[in-house]
Design a protein around this motif. Sequence first.
Motif, short mmCIF file in Angstrom:
data_model
loop_
_atom_site.label_atom_id
_atom_site.label_comp_id
_atom_site.label_asym_id
_atom_site.label_seq_id
_atom_site.Cartn_x
_atom_site.Cartn_y
_atom_site.Cartn_z
N MET A 193 0.80 -1.22 0.00
CA MET A 193 0.00 0.00 0.00
C MET A 193 0.83 1.28 0.00
N TRP A 194 2.17 1.18 0.02
CA TRP A 194 2.97 2.39 0.05
C TRP A 194 4.31 2.17 -0.64
N MET A 195 4.96 3.28 -0.94
CA MET A 195 6.24 3.24 -1.64
C MET A 195 7.17 4.31 -1.09
N LEU A 196 8.43 3.95 -0.87
CA LEU A 196 9.47 4.88 -0.45
C LEU A 196 10.38 5.12 -1.65
N ASP A 197 10.60 6.42 -1.99
CA ASP A 197 11.40 6.69 -3.17
C ASP A 197 12.37 7.85 -2.94
N LEU A 198 13.30 8.00 -3.87
CA LEU A 198 14.26 9.09 -3.90
C LEU A 198 13.90 9.98 -5.08
N GLN A 199 13.71 11.29 -4.81
CA GLN A 199 13.19 12.21 -5.82
C GLN A 199 14.17 13.34 -6.10
N ALA A 200 14.33 13.68 -7.38
CA ALA A 200 15.03 14.89 -7.80
C ALA A 200 13.98 15.84 -8.38
N ARG A 201 13.85 17.05 -7.79
CA ARG A 201 12.77 17.96 -8.12
C ARG A 201 13.34 19.32 -8.53
N SER A 202 12.68 19.97 -9.47
CA SER A 202 13.13 21.30 -9.91
C SER A 202 11.94 22.13 -10.36
N ALA A 203 12.03 23.44 -10.15
CA ALA A 203 11.00 24.38 -10.59
C ALA A 203 11.68 25.64 -11.10
N TYR A 204 11.26 26.07 -12.28
CA TYR A 204 11.81 27.28 -12.91
C TYR A 204 10.70 28.33 -12.92
N MET A 205 10.92 29.43 -12.17
CA MET A 205 9.87 30.42 -11.95
C MET A 205 10.30 31.78 -12.47
N TRP A 206 9.34 32.49 -13.09
CA TRP A 206 9.54 33.85 -13.58
C TRP A 206 8.68 34.80 -12.75
N TYR A 207 9.35 35.75 -12.08
CA TYR A 207 8.65 36.81 -11.34
C TYR A 207 8.76 38.12 -12.13
N ASP A 208 8.25 39.20 -11.58
CA ASP A 208 8.18 40.46 -12.32
C ASP A 208 9.56 40.95 -12.76
N ARG A 209 10.55 40.86 -11.89
CA ARG A 209 11.84 41.47 -12.19
C ARG A 209 13.02 40.51 -12.09
N PHE A 210 12.76 39.23 -11.83
CA PHE A 210 13.85 38.26 -11.72
C PHE A 210 13.30 36.85 -11.90
N ARG A 211 14.18 35.88 -11.90
CA ARG A 211 13.82 34.47 -12.05
C ARG A 211 14.44 33.67 -10.91
N THR A 212 13.82 32.53 -10.61
CA THR A 212 14.40 31.62 -9.61
C THR A 212 14.41 30.20 -10.16
N THR A 213 15.39 29.45 -9.70
CA THR A 213 15.48 28.02 -9.99
C THR A 213 15.52 27.30 -8.65
N ASN A 214 14.54 26.46 -8.39
CA ASN A 214 14.45 25.74 -7.12
C ASN A 214 14.79 24.27 -7.36
N LEU A 215 15.84 23.80 -6.70
CA LEU A 215 16.30 22.42 -6.84
C LEU A 215 16.24 21.74 -5.48
N SER A 216 15.82 20.48 -5.47
CA SER A 216 15.80 19.73 -4.21
C SER A 216 15.95 18.24 -4.47
N LEU A 217 16.54 17.57 -3.51
CA LEU A 217 16.67 16.11 -3.51
C LEU A 217 15.96 15.60 -2.28
N GLN A 218 14.89 14.83 -2.48
CA GLN A 218 14.03 14.46 -1.36
C GLN A 218 13.83 12.94 -1.25
N VAL A 219 13.57 12.53 -0.04
CA VAL A 219 13.09 11.17 0.22
C VAL A 219 11.58 11.28 0.46
N GLY A 220 10.79 10.54 -0.33
CA GLY A 220 9.35 10.67 -0.25
C GLY A 220 8.67 9.36 0.09
N VAL A 221 7.48 9.48 0.65
CA VAL A 221 6.63 8.33 0.95
C VAL A 221 5.29 8.57 0.26
#
Length: 226
Positions: A193-221
């Motif tokens: 009924m469940w799974m434990l995994d290793l995740q590589a996650r990223s988000a590229y966001m554009w705001y009014d005057r700048f941009r951000t790149t969010n990177l994370s390495l997570q352990v998920g259930v």
Amino acid sequence: MARLQLWVGLSLALAVPAHAADPSNASKPREGRGFMFGVGLGPSQMRFSGAEDLALVIGDVTETITFRYGGGTLESRSGEIVSRTLVPPGAVGVVPFPARQNGATVSLQFGWSFSRRLAVLLDFDFGGGWDNSFNHLIGGPHLRYSPSSRLWLEAGYASGELTYGFSKSVVHIPGTGQGMFGAAGVPLVRKAMWMLDLQARSAYMWYDRFRTTNLSLQVGVMRRRR
């Protein structure tokens, strides 16, 4: 001849109920279909682009939040993004944007799985630094696809907001970011009924005057699909 006919009749009479009771002929529910829910946690890094000449000016208190338990308070403040050239030297309450910031991120996912391979999720990331740092909340609808039992891929639209936290205050940075989210995961443990995994996650966001790149390495259930 009469005995042969009797034996054949009895054989047919017994074979029909046995065939009807065969579980292989019963209709089976679609495997992997159902509700999904998961959480994740891990280190992260937020990178700023185009914000080298910008600074956050901390404004006045707009609201004071009192916690029901513990009696603590949190001040909500306004914020404004300005060019550093407009900030006089030695000004108080001015925070320059860093090139990058290390911290941690917590993720939350829930949605519906159509099969073992395909699912639609609402996925959210909340992260920030360790102290006096920029924080982000990013989320949106995503599509998750599993080409095999050892890998899943996820992508979709993302919307986000930034804040700055210090002491017992949080500064709301004006503007909402729009962007894209992508992730990949490798299962480490699989149960009924469940799974434990290793995740590589990223988000590229554009705001009014700048941009951000969010990177994370997570352990998920994740509540695993059957």
